[in-house]
Design a protein around this motif. Structure first.
Motif, PDB file in Angstrom:
ATOM      1  N   ALA A  15       0.848  -1.189   0.000  1.00 16.17           N
ATOM      2  CA  ALA A  15       0.000   0.000   0.000  1.00 16.17           C
ATOM      3  C   ALA A  15       0.883   1.237   0.000  1.00 16.17           C
ATOM      4  O   ALA A  15       2.110   1.149   0.166  1.00 16.17           O
ATOM      5  CB  ALA A  15      -0.928   0.000   1.211  1.00 16.17           C
ATOM      6  N   THR A  16       0.260   2.388  -0.194  1.00  3.17           N
ATOM      7  CA  THR A  16       0.967   3.667  -0.184  1.00  3.17           C
ATOM      8  C   THR A  16       0.517   4.491   1.007  1.00  3.17           C
ATOM      9  O   THR A  16      -0.691   4.653   1.235  1.00  3.17           O
ATOM     10  CB  THR A  16       0.680   4.458  -1.479  1.00  3.17           C
ATOM     11  OG1 THR A  16       1.069   3.684  -2.611  1.00  3.17           O
ATOM     12  CG2 THR A  16       1.437   5.781  -1.480  1.00  3.17           C
ATOM     13  N   ASP A  17       1.475   4.992   1.771  1.00  6.47           N
ATOM     14  CA  ASP A  17       1.144   5.905   2.868  1.00  6.47           C
ATOM     15  C   ASP A  17       0.955   7.294   2.282  1.00  6.47           C
ATOM     16  O   ASP A  17       1.909   7.905   1.770  1.00  6.47           O
ATOM     17  CB  ASP A  17       2.266   5.910   3.913  1.00  6.47           C
ATOM     18  CG  ASP A  17       1.974   6.880   5.055  1.00  6.47           C
ATOM     19  OD1 ASP A  17       0.794   7.256   5.224  1.00  6.47           O
ATOM     20  OD2 ASP A  17       2.915   7.264   5.765  1.00  6.47           O
ATOM     21  N   MET A  18      -0.246   7.812   2.353  1.00  9.66           N
ATOM     22  CA  MET A  18      -0.542   9.105   1.750  1.00  9.66           C
ATOM     23  C   MET A  18       0.075  10.262   2.534  1.00  9.66           C
ATOM     24  O   MET A  18       0.128  11.388   2.030  1.00  9.66           O
ATOM     25  CB  MET A  18      -2.059   9.295   1.647  1.00  9.66           C
ATOM     26  CG  MET A  18      -2.747   8.254   0.772  1.00  9.66           C
ATOM     27  SD  MET A  18      -2.134   8.228  -0.931  1.00  9.66           S
ATOM     28  CE  MET A  18      -2.881   9.731  -1.570  1.00  9.66           C
ATOM     29  N   ILE A  19       0.570  10.004   3.743  1.00 15.79           N
ATOM     30  CA  ILE A  19       1.234  11.061   4.508  1.00 15.79           C
ATOM     31  C   ILE A  19       2.645  11.283   3.991  1.00 15.79           C
ATOM     32  O   ILE A  19       3.058  12.409   3.693  1.00 15.79           O
ATOM     33  CB  ILE A  19       1.264  10.697   6.008  1.00 15.79           C
ATOM     34  CG1 ILE A  19      -0.158  10.553   6.548  1.00 15.79           C
ATOM     35  CG2 ILE A  19       2.027  11.769   6.800  1.00 15.79           C
ATOM     36  CD1 ILE A  19      -0.217  10.055   7.976  1.00 15.79           C
ATOM     37  N   THR A  20       3.400  10.192   3.868  1.00 10.70           N
ATOM     38  CA  THR A  20       4.812  10.303   3.457  1.00 10.70           C
ATOM     39  C   THR A  20       5.019  10.041   1.980  1.00 10.70           C
ATOM     40  O   THR A  20       6.068  10.386   1.433  1.00 10.70           O
ATOM     41  CB  THR A  20       5.659   9.310   4.255  1.00 10.70           C
ATOM     42  OG1 THR A  20       5.247   7.963   3.916  1.00 10.70           O
ATOM     43  CG2 THR A  20       5.505   9.528   5.745  1.00 10.70           C
ATOM     44  N   GLY A  21       4.039   9.390   1.330  1.00 11.14           N
ATOM     45  CA  GLY A  21       4.206   9.013  -0.065  1.00 11.14           C
ATOM     46  C   GLY A  21       5.066   7.783  -0.250  1.00 11.14           C
ATOM     47  O   GLY A  21       5.445   7.457  -1.382  1.00 11.14           O
ATOM     48  N   LYS A  22       5.369   7.077   0.825  1.00  9.19           N
ATOM     49  CA  LYS A  22       6.255   5.920   0.747  1.00  9.19           C
ATOM     50  C   LYS A  22       5.460   4.617   0.744  1.00  9.19           C
ATOM     51  O   LYS A  22       4.298   4.565   1.139  1.00  9.19           O
ATOM     52  CB  LYS A  22       7.239   5.927   1.920  1.00  9.19           C
ATOM     53  CG  LYS A  22       8.206   7.106   1.891  1.00  9.19           C
ATOM     54  CD  LYS A  22       9.176   7.047   3.070  1.00  9.19           C
ATOM     55  CE  LYS A  22      10.162   8.213   3.034  1.00  9.19           C
ATOM     56  NZ  LYS A  22      11.105   8.177   4.176  1.00  9.19           N
ATOM     57  N   MET A  23       6.159   3.557   0.322  1.00  6.15           N
ATOM     58  CA  MET A  23       5.570   2.229   0.305  1.00  6.15           C
ATOM     59  C   MET A  23       5.443   1.683   1.724  1.00  6.15           C
ATOM     60  O   MET A  23       6.340   1.854   2.549  1.00  6.15           O
ATOM     61  CB  MET A  23       6.438   1.280  -0.532  1.00  6.15           C
ATOM     62  CG  MET A  23       5.949  -0.159  -0.547  1.00  6.15           C
ATOM     63  SD  MET A  23       6.938  -1.239  -1.606  1.00  6.15           S
ATOM     64  CE  MET A  23       8.480  -1.322  -0.678  1.00  6.15           C
ATOM     65  N   VAL A  24       4.324   1.009   1.981  1.00  8.11           N
ATOM     66  CA  VAL A  24       4.121   0.290   3.239  1.00  8.11           C
ATOM     67  C   VAL A  24       3.859  -1.169   2.881  1.00  8.11           C
ATOM     68  O   VAL A  24       2.954  -1.473   2.097  1.00  8.11           O
ATOM     69  CB  VAL A  24       2.937   0.864   4.037  1.00  8.11           C
ATOM     70  CG1 VAL A  24       2.697   0.027   5.295  1.00  8.11           C
ATOM     71  CG2 VAL A  24       3.190   2.312   4.401  1.00  8.11           C
ATOM     72  N   VAL A  25       4.681  -2.067   3.436  1.00 11.39           N
ATOM     73  CA  VAL A  25       4.519  -3.495   3.215  1.00 11.39           C
ATOM     74  C   VAL A  25       3.717  -4.052   4.384  1.00 11.39           C
ATOM     75  O   VAL A  25       4.165  -4.031   5.528  1.00 11.39           O
ATOM     76  CB  VAL A  25       5.882  -4.200   3.096  1.00 11.39           C
ATOM     77  CG1 VAL A  25       5.675  -5.697   2.900  1.00 11.39           C
ATOM     78  CG2 VAL A  25       6.680  -3.620   1.939  1.00 11.39           C
TER      79      VAL A  25
END
Length: 766
Positions: A184-194
């Motif tokens: 998924a994508t963390d919309m706060i940081t813009g980084k990938m979350v596994v």
């Protein structure tokens, strides 16, 4: 969140050696073979499934061929639809069962919300809908608040929970039959979350949450949305999880065409594709000669073409067979594969006797109300289908954004905990609507509508409702709907209103005058809700009416009159949609008695009944309607006469062209489906043919000092042809009608229906 790769690979090698030893033929006391006989341990195989919405059905075709070739899978990483298919396979569902599940999904229900209206309480149906859009805004701290997504996700979440019902009991995705990761994508940081732990259904939902379309999944740490924005093909995730070798499934779209990149909308949508393709390219560049890339050409199947999911499975099969030679190098012998297959297969059905049923997380909605509505109770023996059906019933309530649940405690006798999520943009809701009607005779009518609802003002579920409409029919109203018991079967609703309408007076088809009707008043209704489809109201109503001629001669007398008395309204509604229903029945009865003893200036009464039925015939629809009204031989004022005309009551006549003390009308229509606009949302265009008959019995009107006698039309028949349907801008109807009295009309209607004549035009049968 990802496991140490060295530890994973060492564990994979050790497991491979043990598997080879345990699966070797021979007696238990046979001498152990030497290392050369065993051979090198097999590589750990990671499966990578790309995102792609409806195109992701191709992954099931890939899995079917992998099973045919006896290629095992040691871990899975997936994004969006790849996460949905991957999570099911990792949970132990074989490819054939995945295909049955995926092909059997009713996407109109899951994504489009079709059928949800059947589950709504009758008052929620009757309270009114918006026709031109489905937007609902909230009001908080004096500001407008938008929902997190345009599509209600309750159907999706219910589907996912039943899909992996037993796997949801595992908190770590490493403990699934096949270790799994969702991206998924963390919309706060813009980084990938596994995502490697938690509720498996929630992980899938997070990976699929396309921004703007679906609300994100909000946790204490993240705001999670579609993983395709950062890692649509998560090769590195699979390598970190377990993989020595990866099998990558890439869903290939046709190259962009210059002529399709001209408008702002086309370029905006293309910009999203460009970003996804960029992160895909980086992952594909990391593939080695040992890895296997399966490119699946998707042709003209798009991300939102969920009705075509069955067509994607053969595409996945064909693309996988094209690289079968590479895949055979990863295959296991028959006995070893069957041993692997039996170890990773797990059924997902749950059947248990409930020890208790609880509701948690509610701030506004009274849990006792939900208990009263519930069909699943403590002590019941239920399966996943029964729990899912209950979740759907609960999510149909207007106050909920989604409905989750957990089973905890003894697996044989668990506690069911409901976790309904109240809309965070509530409890003050705003809806807006637009409507337009025009005809060849010069009618041009617009309406702009807005409604405010404040829900759950007390534990019984009281609502404050305010409406405003401007245009051809103007309205201001306020009411207070107060249930009198927890189950909301009995209620009282006082109301106040002001309205202004224009009505035209016709004689022999000629428009002679236009009148302005101004009303203000109020009343109080006492009512009972009967199941989810029926309601009866009885109350007192008072109206102060003023009429005056706007243009033309004074055919009707100027009126300043008090009407007061008893009002009865009975409603039945089982239609699948309030406009262009494809199935269901609607009926309405209205009776009004104005009585001098109750404050009226004049005694009169009128009654009106309407019936409508929609019958599906393959992809087409048959509509049948019947309506009639009577003054019951009372001295009905001319301004209270029934009015007919327009596409809602009698096509061929203009709006309100016929005025009558008594009338009846019957019609039958056949609608041919000519085009699906957005099938998953139930949006389609139909070509219709309507035949109608009726009869009116007239009024007479004063004209200056003389008298004009209304010419009774007697028996009338007519027909119309039209194009109608639910579209992206709401209801649309274009048609032409003619009658046996040589009247004819061409009309266009868009959005909110315009017309207030018969019971058919007042929103009962659209």
């Amino acid at each position: 969140m990802s496991a140490n790769p060295l530890r994973r690979r060492f564990g994979g090698c050790l497991a491979g050696m043990l598997l080879c030893c345990c699966s070797a033929p021979g007696h238990a006391d046979a001498p152990a073979p030497d290392a050369a006989a065993i051979g090198p341990p097999r590589p750990r195989i990671g499966l990578v499934l790309a995102g792609g919405g409806a195109k992701g059905g191709a992954h099931v075709g890939v899995l079917k061929v992998l099973e045919e070739l006896h290629v095992p899978v040691d871990c899975i990483a997936g994004t969006s639809m790849g996460a949905l298919v991957g999570a099911g396979y990792a949970s132990g569902i074989p490819a054939a069962d995945l295909q049955t599940f995926l092909v059997g999904i009713d996407w109109k229900t899951v994504v489009g919300g079709v059928g949800q209206r059947d589950l709504q309480p009758i008052e929620q149906k009757r309270a009114g809908v918006t026709y031109s859009n489905n937007f609902e805004l909230g009001v908080k701290d004096g500001s407008l608040v938008l929902p997190g997504g345009l599509v209600n996700t309750s159907g999706i979440e219910t589907l996912l929970r039943s899909y992996v019902a037993r796997a949801r009991l595992q908190s770590s995705f490493d403990q699934l039959p096949i270790p799994f990761r969702a991206v998924a994508t963390d919309m706060i940081t813009g980084k990938m979350v596994v995502l490697d732990r938690g509720d498996l259904a929630t992980a899938m939902r997070a990976s699929m949450a396309i921004p703007g379309a679906f609300a994100p999944v909000v946790t204490d740490q993240y705001i999670l949305a579609d993983g395709g924005m950062v890692r649509n093909i998560p090769v590195d995730v699979a390598r970190n999880l377990c993989a020595d070798v990866v099998i990558v499934v890439n869903l290939v779209e046709p190259a962009a065409r210059r002529e399709k990149l001209q408008s702002a909308t086309q370029l905006l949508l293309r910009s999203t594709d460009v970003g996804i393709q960029a992160n895909e390219a980086l992952q594909l560049q990391s593939l080695t000669d040992r890895d296997v890339l399966i490119n699946v050409p998707m042709g003209d199947i798009g991300t939102a073409d969920f009705e075509r999911v069955p067509d994607t499975i053969p595409l996945g099969e064909a693309a996988t067979r094209a690289v079968a030679d590479q895949l055979r190098t990863l295959a296991l012998p028959d006995l070893m594969y069957q041993d692997w297959r039996s170890r990773v297969t797990s059924r997902q059905e749950i059947e248990a006797r409930l020890a208790d049923v609880r509701f948690e997380g509610l701030e506004r909605v009274n849990p006792e109300y939900l208990q009263q509505r519930a069909e699943v109770h403590a002590g019941d023996t239920v399966d996943t289908a029964a729990i899912s059906a209950e979740a759907q019933r609960m999510s149909a309530l207007q106050e909920f954004e989604a409905v989750g649940y957990e089973l905890s405690g003894d697996q044989g006798k668990p506690t069911l905990t409901w976790l309904p999520k109240e809309k965070d943009w509530g409890p003050n809701y705003l809806k807006f609507d637009l409507g337009m009607y025009t005809s060849d005779d010069g009618d041009l009518a617009f309406v702009i509508y807005g409604k405010h609802t404040r829900t759950w003002l007390n534990d019984l579920g009281a609502e404050w409702r305010n409406e405003v409409q401007l245009g051809y029919e103007s309205l201001l109203s306020t009411s207070f709907y107060q249930p009198l018991n927890v189950s909301q079967t009995v209620f009282v609703e006082p109301h106040l209103f002001w309205s202004r309408t224009w009505e035209d007076i016709f004689l022999d088809g000629d428009r002679l005058a236009r009148y302005r009707f101004g009303d203000w008043g109020g009343g109080i209704d006492f009512g009972v809700n009967i199941g989810s489809n029926a309601q009866a109201r009885l109350g007192y109503t008072y109206t102060r009416r003023n009429t005056d001629v706007e243009t033309g001669p004074r055919l009707l007398p100027a009126v300043e009159r008090d009407d007061a008395g008893l009002a009865l309204a009975v409603t039945f509604d089982s239609r699948d949609t309030p406009f262009n229903a494809t199935s269901g029945l609607a009926a309405a009865l209205e009776y009004l008695r104005s009585d001098e003893s109750l404050g009226a200036d004049q005694d009169w009464e009128r009654v009106e009944l309407g019936l409508g039925m929609a019958v599906p015939v393959r992809k087409d629809v048959v509509w049948l309607t019947l309506a009639g009204g009577s003054s019951l031989d009372s001295d009905l004022p001319a301004d209270r006469a029934f009015t007919l005309g327009g596409p809602g009551s009698f096509p061929g006549y203009e709006l309100g062209e016929l005025r009558a003390d008594d009338y009846w009308t019957a019609a039958g229509s056949y609608l041919w489906k000519v085009k699906d606009i957005m099938s998953v949302r139930g949006q389609a265009l139909y070509a219709g043919l309507r035949l109608q008959a009726g009869e009116t019995f007239g009024q007479d009107y004063r004209f200056n000092n003389g008298r004009i006698n209304f010419i009774e039309k007697g028996f009338i028949y007519g027909g119309s042809v039209y194009l109608t349907g639910r579209t992206m801008v709401g209801p649309l109807t274009v048609g032409v009608g003619a009658t046996s009295t040589n009247a004819w009309s061409v009309w266009v209607a868009v959005g909110r229906p315009v017309g207030h004549g018969t019971i058919l035009e007042r929103g009962i049968f659209r």
